[in-house]
Motif scaffolding. Sequence first.
Motif, mmCIF file in Angstrom:
data_model
loop_
_atom_site.group_PDB
_atom_site.id
_atom_site.type_symbol
_atom_site.label_atom_id
_atom_site.label_comp_id
_atom_site.label_asym_id
_atom_site.label_seq_id
_atom_site.Cartn_x
_atom_site.Cartn_y
_atom_site.Cartn_z
ATOM 1 N N CYS A 18 65.292 7.920 75.920
ATOM 2 C CA CYS A 18 64.360 7.188 76.688
ATOM 3 C C CYS A 18 64.060 7.796 78.166
ATOM 4 N N HIS A 20 63.809 6.088 81.001
ATOM 5 C CA HIS A 20 64.151 5.492 81.740
ATOM 6 C C HIS A 20 64.985 4.371 81.166
ATOM 7 N N LYS A 21 66.546 3.962 81.801
ATOM 8 C CA LYS A 21 67.064 2.749 81.008
ATOM 9 C C LYS A 21 66.508 1.634 81.574
ATOM 10 N N CYS A 22 65.935 0.581 80.402
ATOM 11 C CA CYS A 22 65.532 -0.634 80.906
ATOM 12 C C CYS A 22 66.718 -1.447 81.481
ATOM 13 N N TYR A 24 68.004 -4.437 80.755
ATOM 14 C CA TYR A 24 68.264 -5.385 80.156
ATOM 15 C C TYR A 24 69.005 -4.695 78.750
ATOM 16 N N CYS A 25 69.058 -3.323 78.590
ATOM 17 C CA CYS A 25 69.032 -2.622 77.311
ATOM 18 C C CYS A 25 70.603 -2.287 77.127
ATOM 19 N N GLY A 64 64.485 3.325 68.218
ATOM 20 C CA GLY A 64 65.217 4.044 69.263
ATOM 21 C C GLY A 64 65.882 2.807 70.157
ATOM 22 N N GLY A 65 65.916 3.579 71.510
ATOM 23 C CA GLY A 65 65.346 4.953 71.929
ATOM 24 C C GLY A 65 63.953 4.785 71.879
ATOM 25 N N THR A 66 63.356 5.925 71.799
ATOM 26 C CA THR A 66 61.883 5.972 72.170
ATOM 27 C C THR A 66 61.369 7.070 71.357
ATOM 28 N N ARG A 135 60.712 -1.305 82.939
ATOM 29 C CA ARG A 135 59.982 -0.693 81.869
ATOM 30 C C ARG A 135 59.262 0.562 82.528
HETATM 31 S S1 SF4 Z 1 65.615 1.686 73.785
HETATM 32 FE FE1 SF4 Z 1 63.990 0.331 74.309
HETATM 33 S S2 SF4 Z 1 64.689 -1.343 75.863
HETATM 34 FE FE2 SF4 Z 1 66.433 0.332 75.572
HETATM 35 S S3 SF4 Z 1 66.256 1.724 77.449
HETATM 36 FE FE3 SF4 Z 1 64.808 2.645 75.555
HETATM 37 S S4 SF4 Z 1 62.852 1.785 75.886
HETATM 38 FE FE4 SF4 Z 1 64.202 0.586 77.019
#
Ligand code: SF4
Length: 387
Positions: A18, A20-22, A24-25, A64-66, A135
């Motif tokens: 990802c 950037h880390k969200c 809440y994730c 994911g992840g992305t 986000r």
């Molecule tokens: S997996 Fe989804 S929610 Fe978690 S950091 Fe990556 S984009 Fe954000």
Amino acid sequence: MPEQTATAASLYVHVPFCAHKCEYCAFYSEVPNGDLMNRYVDALVREMGMVAGDLRPRTIFFGGGTPSLLNLRQWEEVFRAMEALGLPGAEEFTVECNPATVSADKAKLLRDHGVNRISMGVQSLDESLLERLGRVHSREMVFKSFDILRRAGFDNVNLDLMFAIPGQSMAAWRSTLDEVTAMQSEHLSCYEVIYEEDTPLFHQLQAGRFSVDEDLACDMHDELAARAAEAGFHQYEIANFARHSGGRMADAPSMACRHNVNYWRGGSFYGLGPGATSYIRALRTKNWPNTQLYCAEIESGKRAIESSEELPPLRRAGETAAFGLRMNAGWPFEEFRRVTDFDLREGWRREMDDLAGRGWGRRDATRFQLTPLGMRFADAAAEEFLR
Ligand code: SF4
């Protein structure tokens, strides 16, 4: 014979990067770097080769992840390997995309290689809430990416939303719902924010920087259900809504996510990539949730499995019962017996009577399902079924 003995018909691939880390994730992901991503793709392709003989995927899901962070060359390597291993041809092939990483070239490449469903993480269309969640995308990117996906021929798109975000008013939620339903996607997944330990949002809550308003969260859920229904969606699971075409609806609308329905219905699946879980013939395994370690294990010819657990049949049946109750259709008794070899009417009679007595469940001659009230307390209701 229980379904778990059949060759796996579902494949999940975890792409652990990802940008950037969200806030809440709690999923396993890391910030990408080119070399590690290349190494991951090589390892993933090797891991696919290790399981391909036991896999006839009707559904494939890259999550994911992305996954949309992989570049064109990396996607080409994945598709080449899948084609060489005889893995394409799934009825449903989903890739999760972040609106910040969708391009016309990538959308076309995915569509040309059999991807027929996109799940896009929108979460909100309010700029300040997107920022609050950490986000990386803007609201404009959501509209632009959706347009790119439609132009590339994707006619099955899910939009992910979140509600009860700290600082989110009912008016802001309504506004996002209005704009999202106007986009006319085929599917919506809508989750209340949860506070997972070791996430920035959790620590902010602990520190008293905001409080949780449960009543508002409930009202937001009711608003969601009403607006989604008005917009032509059918709720088929606690958090999932889809369109339906083609006559009488069975247990789920025609545009339901078949991959997830397989999870809720206790089917087998392979999960590949760091941190992914598999469930094959009563054996649950989990891959190492660390990309370097995952790659090193695969490079040495092993499956990168951190842990495995053989589930006793009754325990598995209890989990299957609990999971399946998330669906509005609940559990048809005959289907439950076909999947697990157990009969809900015998092993879980007391629990079903108890939930029906509380107004949380409803039972007829063919099935047991949660009522709308029971759905609000679905986790507590489901726990009763565990063994
Ligand atoms: S997996 Fe989804 S929610 Fe978690 S950091 Fe990556 S984009 Fe954000």
